[in-house]
Write an enzyme that holds these catalytic residues in place. Structure first.
Site, PDB file in Angstrom:
ATOM      1  CG  ASN A   7      27.073  59.390  16.473  1.00  0.00           C
ATOM      2  OD1 ASN A   7      27.223  60.043  15.438  1.00  0.00           O
ATOM      3  ND2 ASN A   7      27.333  58.096  16.545  1.00  0.00           N
ATOM      4  CD  GLU A  34      29.151  57.194  13.305  1.00  0.00           C
ATOM      5  OE1 GLU A  34      29.597  56.842  12.202  1.00  0.00           O
ATOM      6  OE2 GLU A  34      27.952  57.071  13.627  1.00  0.00           O
ATOM      7  CE1 TYR A 110      29.610  54.984  16.720  1.00  0.00           C
ATOM      8  CE2 TYR A 110      31.671  54.806  15.516  1.00  0.00           C
ATOM      9  CZ  TYR A 110      30.300  54.695  15.563  1.00  0.00           C
ATOM     10  OH  TYR A 110      29.612  54.276  14.450  1.00  0.00           O
ATOM     11  CG  ASP A 153      26.453  55.609  19.367  1.00  0.00           C
ATOM     12  OD1 ASP A 153      25.740  54.753  19.931  1.00  0.00           O
ATOM     13  OD2 ASP A 153      26.499  55.737  18.126  1.00  0.00           O
ATOM     14  CG  ASN A 155      26.433  51.599  18.326  1.00  0.00           C
ATOM     15  OD1 ASN A 155      25.392  52.018  17.804  1.00  0.00           O
ATOM     16  ND2 ASN A 155      27.635  51.941  17.874  1.00  0.00           N
ATOM     17  CG  ASP A 253      22.111  58.958  12.409  1.00  0.00           C
ATOM     18  OD1 ASP A 253      23.056  59.577  12.945  1.00  0.00           O
ATOM     19  OD2 ASP A 253      22.279  57.916  11.744  1.00  0.00           O
ATOM     20  CG  HIS A 254      23.229  59.316  17.243  1.00  0.00           C
ATOM     21  ND1 HIS A 254      23.234  58.301  18.172  1.00  0.00           N
ATOM     22  CD2 HIS A 254      23.637  58.752  16.075  1.00  0.00           C
ATOM     23  CE1 HIS A 254      23.636  57.178  17.591  1.00  0.00           C
ATOM     24  NE2 HIS A 254      23.888  57.422  16.326  1.00  0.00           N
TER      25      HIS A 254
END
Length: 264
Positions: A7, A34, A110, A153, A155, A253-254
Site C-alpha cells: 500500500n 492506494e 484494497y 491491504d 484492513n 504508512d505501510h
DNA sequence: ATGGCTCTGCTACAGAGA
C-alpha cells in the site's frame, strides 16, 4: 519468482521509492494499493524504463490499485465478479485488479476501511469480503490446481496479537469478530494466508500510523496479508516484511511484503 | 530515527485513512 504487495499511499508521491525498491530487491511482480490517481496520471514510464509492464485502475484521488510485472501481465481484469459497489449513484470502486504474471493469477486488493462500526462503509466492507470469498471459491472450483495470489491491504487484523494494543481497538474497526469472520471466509474457501506461515511471530506489523510516533514505538498493525491457493501455497518458500521502507523521508504508512515462490 | 500525521484537490480547508 518474487511477488510483493505494498500500500504505497500515492504512487505519484512515492514513485522513486517504488522503483528503488524494485531495483534493490529484484521483485518481479509488485501489487500496489492506494495509488490515489487516475489511470492517465499513473507514472507508468518510470516502471517501463526498468523493464516492467503496468496495469492500473484509478478513478479519482481515492483508492487505486495496480500490478507492475516484468514476467508478463496477461488477462487483466478490473474488479472481481459481483464486486459490491459504493456511492450514489452506486459505482465500482478501484479496489481490485487481477492479472496473470509468470503463471500466477495475482490480485491486488484494497479492502474497504469500514470507517466505524455500524457505518454503511462497514457493511460495505463485510459485503465486499463475502463477495470476494465467493469469487475466490469459484476460481478454485473451476480449477483446483489454480495458481492464485490474493494480496493487498485487507484492513483486518486477524489476531489480537496483530495490533499493538487490543484495548486501544476496542469499539473500532479492523478487529471486530464480524471482520475477522469475513476475512476467515477466504481460508474456508480453501486459501492459506502464507505470510503467517512463514512469519508466525506475534506483533509482526506491516502498518504504523503516521501519528503519535507509532513507528519508532513499534505500535503497528498486521493488515497487509497474502492468501494463496493450495497449489501456490506449497510453492511459497519464504515471506519478508520490508520494515526499513517505513524509515527515511516521506515513507508510506505501510511497508512491502515480499513472497518468494519457487519455480515449477 | 532521534520524532508527536499525510495524501488528495485546491489554494481554504475538507475528506479519507486506520
Amino acid at each position: 519468482m518474487l511477488v510483493a504487495t505494498w500500500n504505497i499511499n500515492s504512487i505519484r508521491a512515492r514513485v522513486d521509492r517504488a522503483t528503488a525498491f524494485l531495483e534493490r530487491t529484484g521483485v518481479d511482480v509488485l501489487a500496489l494499493q492506494e495509488t490515489k490517481c487516475k489511470d492517465e496520471q499513473f507514472p507508468a514510464a518510470a516502471f517501463e524504463s526498468l523493464g516492467y509492464e503496468v496495469a492500473h485502475v484509478g478513478h479519482s484521488q481515492w483508492n487505486g490499485v495496480a500490478i507492475v510485472s516484468r514476467v508478463g501481465i496477461a488477462d487483466v481484469e478490473v474488479g472481481f465478479p459481483d464486486m459490491p459497489t459504493w456511492g450514489d449513484p452506486p459505482a465500482a470502486e478501484a479496489r481490485a485488479i487481477g492479472a496473470t504474471c509468470g503463471g500466477v493469477r495475482v490480485w491486488s486488493l484494497y479492502i474497504p476501511n469500514g470507517r466505524e462500526i455500524g457505518d454503511p462503509h462497514f457493511t460495505y466492507k463485510l459485503d465486499w469480503l463475502a463477495r470476494l470469498r465467493d469469487a475466490a471459491s469459484g476460481w478454485l472450483a473451476a480449477d483446483p490446481a489454480a495458481q492464485v495470489a490474493l494480496v493487498g491491504d485487507w484492513n483486518v487484523a486477524p489476531l489480537d496479537s496483530d495490533v499493538w494494543d487490543p484495548a486501544f481497538f476496542a469499539g473500532r474497526t479492523h478487529v471486530t469478530p464480524a471482520e475477522r469472520e469475513a476475512f476467515a471466509g477466504i481460508a474456508e474457501a480453501g486459501y492459506t494466508e502464507v505470510s503467517r506461515v512463514h512469519l508466525p511471530a506475534e506483533h509482526t506489523y506491516t502498518y504504523w500510523d503516521y501519528q503519535q510516533l507509532r513507528f519508532p514505538k513499534n505500535m503497528g498493525m498486521r493488515i497487509d496479508l497474502t492468501y494463496a491457493s493450495p497449489a501456490l501455497a506449497e510453492r511459497v518458500t519464504g515471506v519478508t516484511i520490508e520494515r526499513n521502507e517505513r524509515k527515511g523521508k516521506t515513507p508510506s504508512d505501510h511497508v512491502p511484503v515480499v513472497l518468494e515462490i519457487e519455480a515449477r
